[in-house]
Design a protein around this motif. Structure first.
Motif, PDB file in Angstrom:
ATOM      1  N   ASN A   6      34.449  36.737  36.384  1.00 31.39           N
ATOM      2  CA  ASN A   6      35.035  37.102  37.665  1.00 31.39           C
ATOM      3  C   ASN A   6      35.625  35.854  38.315  1.00 31.39           C
ATOM      4  OD1 ASN A   6      32.786  35.707  38.695  1.00 31.39           O
ATOM      5  ND2 ASN A   6      31.611  37.587  39.014  1.00 31.39           N
ATOM      6  N   LEU A   7      35.913  35.920  39.595  1.00 29.88           N
ATOM      7  CA  LEU A   7      36.620  34.818  40.255  1.00 29.88           C
ATOM      8  C   LEU A   7      35.799  33.536  40.300  1.00 29.88           C
ATOM      9  CD1 LEU A   7      38.257  36.734  43.255  1.00 29.88           C
ATOM     10  CD2 LEU A   7      39.371  35.915  41.164  1.00 29.88           C
ATOM     11  N   ARG A  54      27.956  39.582  39.374  1.00 30.37           N
ATOM     12  CA  ARG A  54      27.849  39.675  37.911  1.00 30.37           C
ATOM     13  C   ARG A  54      27.651  38.284  37.314  1.00 30.37           C
ATOM     14  NH1 ARG A  54      32.556  42.629  35.084  1.00 30.37           N
ATOM     15  NH2 ARG A  54      33.838  41.441  36.570  1.00 30.37           N
ATOM     16  N   THR A  85      33.481  32.288  35.397  1.00 26.17           N
ATOM     17  CA  THR A  85      34.375  32.564  34.281  1.00 26.17           C
ATOM     18  C   THR A  85      33.654  32.380  32.954  1.00 26.17           C
ATOM     19  OG1 THR A  85      35.197  30.299  33.983  1.00 26.17           O
ATOM     20  CG2 THR A  85      36.229  31.643  35.717  1.00 26.17           C
ATOM     21  N   ASP A 122      31.051  42.656  42.974  1.00 26.00           N
ATOM     22  CA  ASP A 122      31.490  42.097  41.688  1.00 26.00           C
ATOM     23  C   ASP A 122      31.099  40.633  41.521  1.00 26.00           C
ATOM     24  OD1 ASP A 122      33.298  42.316  39.211  1.00 26.00           O
ATOM     25  OD2 ASP A 122      34.173  40.615  40.278  1.00 26.00           O
ATOM     26  N   LEU A 123      30.992  39.895  42.617  1.00 24.50           N
ATOM     27  CA  LEU A 123      30.657  38.473  42.519  1.00 24.50           C
ATOM     28  C   LEU A 123      29.211  38.225  42.109  1.00 24.50           C
ATOM     29  CD1 LEU A 123      32.587  37.068  45.623  1.00 24.50           C
ATOM     30  CD2 LEU A 123      33.344  37.235  43.240  1.00 24.50           C
TER      31      LEU A 123
END
Length: 287
Positions: free
Chosen positions: A105-106, A163, A109, A160-161
């Motif tokens: 994700n952002l 994960r 990685t 999502d952050l």
């Protein structure tokens, strides 16, 4: 084109009149400019897809084998061989335009991780009460009997952050063994192999423990969470998955290490007869 540089070194050895023998191999491979077709928004049309030079990665590993062959002692003789191998790949560079093609994700990685690593959410059991839900980080779909996800980045919101890397399908060690025994006219051979330090996504858990509309369900749902059945890891039954419990998480990750006897064979050499110069009778089992 991709570019690959590789170093490979090996050693074969034999000592004590070849009774002990084996080999060791080490390799290091670096690949840059890996060709990849990154995903594009469907609104742009299929004609927008094209291959580009993407990530760079390194591969390192070794293989080791060793054997012992005994001298015949009376009517008995044996030969034992063992082999071990380890391999690890790692993404070392990832251009921005190809990152959507890889897990991550952002903020987390795949750089520094293997392409075989599993990316998803960590879990912490099931919510047992409304009070636990209220005290936990904000989680859409949370409720008693629902899977509780871990707030990795400590922002008090599950999204999502949160994960992260939760396992790998790449074994830490691959190994095998072969044993050959001989006593008088009997012989026995055993061959087995296995892997250690590997995990995987258990699809059975998905279909056995969760309900889906217009689909049959597995027997795991009979142990679903209820206020009177709290000692279970099966979520409360529902056809409306507001908690997105089918998402990739360590709830579905299991240990997939194994050792398998691939072949076992027991034989008997019949003394030469008039018709046969050699006759061997054997029984064999596989896998």
């Amino acid at each position: 084109w991709e570019t690959t540089d590789e170093v490979n070194a090996g050693l074969d050895f034999s000592i004590l009149n070849s009774r002990i023998y084996g080999s060791f191999d080490y390799f290091s491979r670096k690949t840059s400019g890996i060709l990849i077709v990154p995903p594009v928004a469907s609104a742009l049309g299929e004609g927008q897809t094209k291959a580009v030079n993407g990530a760079s990665k390194s591969n390192k590993g070794w293989e080791f084998s060793i054997g012992y062959q005994s001298e015949r002692r009376g009517d008995f003789k044996y030969d034992v061989k063992l082999n071990f191998a380890h391999f690890r790949d790692k993404i070392t560079e990832l251009p921005e335009n190809v990152r959507p093609a890889y897990a991550g994700n952002l903020v987390n990685t795949i750089i520094g991780h293997s392409q075989f690593d599993i990316f998803g959410y960590k879990t912490n059991g099931l919510f047992q009460s409304a009070a636990e839900v209220a005290a936990a980080p904000t989680q859409i779909g949370a409720g008693p009997g629902r899977i509780r996800y871990v707030d990795i980045n400590k922002d008090n919101v599950i999204n999502d952050l949160d994960r992260t890397w939760i396992g790998t399908t790449l074994p830490k060690l691959e190994y095998g063994m072969r044993i050959d025994l001989a006593y008088k006219d009997f012989d026995l051979s055993l061959f087995g192999s296995g892997v250690a330090g590997r995990t995987g996504f258990d699809v059975y858990t998905l279909f056995n423990n969760l309900m889906k509309s217009r689909e049959n369900v597995g027997p795991g749902v009979f142990n679903g969470w209820t206020p009177t059945n709290t000692g279970t890891n099966v979520p409360a039954l529902t056809l409306k998955d507001n908690n997105q419990e089918g998402r990739t998480s360590d709830y579905f990750i299991v240990n997939t290490s194994y050792f398998k006897m691939r072949n076992m064979q027991l034989g008997y050499n019949v003394a030469p007869k008039t018709i046969f110069s050699r006759l061997r009778i054997f029984v064999m089992a596989e896998n």
